[in-house]
Write an enzyme that holds these catalytic residues in place. Structure first.
Site: not given
Ligand code: GNR
Ligand code: NI
Length: 167
Positions: A46, A51, A91-92, A133-134, A137
């Site tokens: 995702g 981000q 997480c990226l 999670h997204e 963000h």
């Protein structure tokens, strides 16, 4: 197509609350395609626009093994329909760290697709976790916020040190 740079914790820009998308146009579709390419290259399941330092409510997700089922969700929202579950998250924007986070295992999602059409579906398991999670963000929230301050501070210091070395 273009690969986009992913912001990393503790970059304060990750704390920005994203604005709703007013119009789904070619520019937004292009951005979504670049995000999908960036997500696949990372690789991740995702990616939220936050981000890549674009503070608009847009996320892309693909939890398929083959990376061939991308979903573009504009102004995504959810209602909880399931129970709590624990899952080891990464997480990226927090590269190299994986910790257990409690999320809901089933949610009812509503969003616009890349054509600006309303869609609604139920998400379970990894897809449900990823969408929660997204959306976090988009609200300026990261999975480390659910950890103890000791763990969070440790991760912050290690990433800050790494970023200094990379400069
Ligand atoms: O690639 C990712 N994997 C993942 C694993 C468990 C829970 C959430 C995620 S999302 C993450 C990509 C990412 O950082 N999206 O914002
Ligand atoms: Ni993330």
């Amino acid at each position: 197509m273009a690969l986009l740079e992913i912001l990393e914790y503790p970059d304060p820009r990750l704390r920005t609350v994203a604005r709703r998308v007013e119009k789904v146009d070619d520019e937004l579709r292009q951005l979504a395609q670049d995000m999908i390419e960036t997500m696949y290259e990372a690789p991740g399941i995702g990616l939220a626009a936050s981000q890549i330092n674009v503070h608009r409510r847009l996320i892309v997700v693909d939890v398929s093994e083959e990376q061939n089922e991308p979903h573009i969700l504009v102004n995504p929202e959810y209602e909880v329909t399931g129970a709590l579950m624990e899952y080891q998250e990464g997480c990226l924007s927090v590269p190299g760290y994986y910790e257990k986070v409690t999320r809901f295992d089933k949610i009812q999602v509503s969003a616009l697709n890349e054509q600006g059409e309303a869609l609604a579906f139920e998400a379970t398991d990894l897809l449900a976790i990823c969408i929660q999670h997204e959306i976090d963000h988009l609200d300026g929230k990261l999975f480390v916020d659910y950890l103890s301050s000791l763990k969070r501070t440790r991760i912050k210091k290690k990433l800050e040190k790494q970023h200094k070395l990379e400069q």
